[in-house]
Design a protein around this motif. Sequence first.
Motif, mmCIF file in Angstrom:
data_model
loop_
_atom_site.group_PDB
_atom_site.id
_atom_site.type_symbol
_atom_site.label_atom_id
_atom_site.label_comp_id
_atom_site.label_asym_id
_atom_site.label_seq_id
_atom_site.Cartn_x
_atom_site.Cartn_y
_atom_site.Cartn_z
ATOM 1 N N LYS A 14 0.826 -1.203 0.000
ATOM 2 C CA LYS A 14 0.000 0.000 0.000
ATOM 3 C C LYS A 14 0.865 1.260 0.000
ATOM 4 O O LYS A 14 0.536 2.253 -0.654
ATOM 5 N N ARG A 15 1.978 1.196 0.742
ATOM 6 C CA ARG A 15 2.879 2.344 0.745
ATOM 7 C C ARG A 15 3.480 2.544 -0.654
ATOM 8 O O ARG A 15 3.569 3.679 -1.146
ATOM 9 N N ALA A 16 3.872 1.422 -1.285
ATOM 10 C CA ALA A 16 4.424 1.525 -2.637
ATOM 11 C C ALA A 16 3.371 2.013 -3.624
ATOM 12 O O ALA A 16 3.668 2.810 -4.527
ATOM 13 N N TYR A 17 2.129 1.543 -3.442
ATOM 14 C CA TYR A 17 1.058 2.000 -4.333
ATOM 15 C C TYR A 17 0.816 3.499 -4.149
ATOM 16 O O TYR A 17 0.596 4.224 -5.132
ATOM 17 N N HIS A 18 0.852 3.951 -2.914
ATOM 18 C CA HIS A 18 0.659 5.373 -2.655
ATOM 19 C C HIS A 18 1.779 6.189 -3.304
ATOM 20 O O HIS A 18 1.521 7.234 -3.929
ATOM 21 N N GLN A 19 3.012 5.706 -3.179
ATOM 22 C CA GLN A 19 4.128 6.400 -3.803
ATOM 23 C C GLN A 19 4.009 6.377 -5.328
ATOM 24 O O GLN A 19 4.317 7.367 -6.000
ATOM 25 N N LEU A 20 3.556 5.230 -5.862
ATOM 26 C CA LEU A 20 3.371 5.130 -7.307
ATOM 27 C C LEU A 20 2.301 6.105 -7.787
ATOM 28 O O LEU A 20 2.451 6.738 -8.829
ATOM 29 N N ARG A 21 1.221 6.207 -7.021
ATOM 30 C CA ARG A 21 0.156 7.130 -7.404
ATOM 31 C C ARG A 21 0.650 8.576 -7.359
ATOM 32 O O ARG A 21 0.347 9.377 -8.255
ATOM 33 N N GLU A 22 1.440 8.913 -6.329
ATOM 34 C CA GLU A 22 1.996 10.263 -6.263
ATOM 35 C C GLU A 22 2.936 10.521 -7.437
ATOM 36 O O GLU A 22 2.926 11.618 -8.025
ATOM 37 N N ALA A 23 3.751 9.505 -7.772
ATOM 38 C CA ALA A 23 4.659 9.660 -8.905
ATOM 39 C C ALA A 23 3.880 9.817 -10.209
ATOM 40 O O ALA A 23 4.262 10.599 -11.088
ATOM 41 N N HIS A 24 2.769 9.080 -10.310
ATOM 42 C CA HIS A 24 1.944 9.185 -11.513
ATOM 43 C C HIS A 24 1.331 10.576 -11.638
ATOM 44 O O HIS A 24 1.300 11.159 -12.728
ATOM 45 N N GLU A 25 0.850 11.104 -10.511
ATOM 46 C CA GLU A 25 0.277 12.453 -10.535
ATOM 47 C C GLU A 25 1.354 13.488 -10.890
ATOM 48 O O GLU A 25 1.096 14.424 -11.650
#
Length: 466
Positions: free
Chosen positions: A182-193
Motif C-alpha cells: 500500500k505504501r508503494a502504491y501510494h508512492q506510485l500514485r503520487e509519482a503518476h500524478e
Amino acid sequence: MSSKRTTTSSGSHGVDLDAMTPSQLEGIDEATWLDVIRKMDEVYLQLIEDEVALEEKNAQLEQSQQFIFSLLSAMSDVLVACNARGEIEETNVALRELVGMQESALHGMSIYQLLADDDSAATLRTVIDNVGPGRSFNVVELNLFDAERSIVPVDVSCTPRIGPNGRREGYVFVGRPMAEIKRAYHQLREAHEALKRTQQQLLHAEKMASLGRLVAGVAHELNNPISFVLGNVHALKRYSERLAAYVALLHSGEDGAEAERQRIRLRIDHILQDMPSLIEGTLEGAQRTADIVRGLTRFSAVDREEPSVFDLSEVVKRAIHWVKKGTAPTFEVHWSPLPGCLVMGSAGHVQQVMMNLIQNAYDAAGSRDDAVPALWIALDRLDDRVVLRFRDNGPGIAAEHLARVFDPFFSTKPVGKGTGLSLSISYGIVERHGGRLLVRNHPEGGAEFTVELPAAHDKGSSADRR
C-alpha cells in the motif's frame, strides 16, 4: 547325521544342529534340513530388502520434508497451520519474522492471539465457518500485530486441512502483508500524478515555444487592424471638433448665411457622409483584433475545456495562417479545405498538432537550397475517420531515424534549433483523441505525416468553428 554344527551363509542367523535334541532330529533327513535352511535364507534376504526399501523411503521422506521446509522458508507470504480448535501447529519464517516470535512460542497458541482487533477476530471466525472443503475462501483483510506491536494489514485466504480419513483436521492460512504494498502504491500514485503534471507542463511549454515563434507574425497581424482603428479614430476626432464648432455656431444665434458659410468651410456634409463608414471600419478593426487575441488565448492557455465538436478544416486553416505569419512567410502551402470534417476533442490541442507538423515541414523543406519550401496538405473523410496528410519537399527522414521521430527529446535539428518534444507531444495529443499519427518517406520525395482522427457524427457546437 553328523553331530557337527551346521550354519548357512547368513552367519548367526543359521540353524544350530548341535542345539537340537535327539528327539527333534529323529526322522529328519538331510534334504529336509537343506530345504529349511534355504527357506530361512530367503526370508532373511527378503527382510534385508525390506529394510533397504524402508531406509530409501525414509530418505525420500526426509528429502520431501526438507523441500517443503525450504519452500516455507522462501515464502514471502506468511503461513499458519492450525488444528480444528484454532491452535497453531506450524508457521513459516515470514510469519515468525513478522510477529517477532519463535516457533516454540507460537506452537499451541491460539491464532486469534495474533490478531490486533475484534473486527479481525470476527472476520476470521466468519472465514472458518464458511470455508468449504477443497477450496480457498475469498481473500479478506485481517490486522495483525508485528514485532513492534504495530498494526499490519494482511490479505489472508483460508484452506481446510483434510486428514487421511477425509475429515477436516484444521486450517491453513496464507496471507500477504499489505503495508509495504500500500505504501508503494501510494508512492506510485503520487509519482503518476507528478508525471501527469510534468507532462502538462511540457505540453504547455511546447505550446508557448510554438507561440514564441509566431511573435513576429502576431505583431504584423495585430498591426493592421490596430493601425486601421487608430487612423479612423484620429479622423473621427477631427470630425468631432468640426461638428462641435458648427453646433456652437448654431447655438450662438448667428444668421443663416454665416452658418451656411461655416457648413461649407467645415465640410459638414462630407463628415456626415463619411462617419458611418469610419465607425463601421473601426468596429470591424476592433472585432478583428479581438478575434486574433481570442485565438491566441485559446491556443496558449492550458487547455482544460470540455471536449467539443469542431471543424478540422478551420483548425488547419488557422494553423497555416499563424505559421506563415510567424516564421514561414515564403512557405508555399498547397491546401484545399474540405468543410464538414467534424472531430470531437480539443480544438486548441489539435491546432497545436497542426502547427507542429507545418512548422516541422517548413524546417525540413527549408534545409534545401535548390527548391522553394513547399507543403501539400490533403484532407479526406473515410467512413468513420478523418485523415490528414502532410507531405513536404524536404530531404526526407533517414531510415535509422524513422522509428525514433516520436521519442521525447529526439531531434535531428542542430543544437538550439529544436527541443525534440513537438512530435512526441503531438503523438500523445492525437492518441488521446483516439487517433493515430504515422510517418513515412513519400515515394515522390520528402517526409509524409498522416493524422487519423475519429470523425464526429454530431453537428456539435459551433463555438470552436470560428
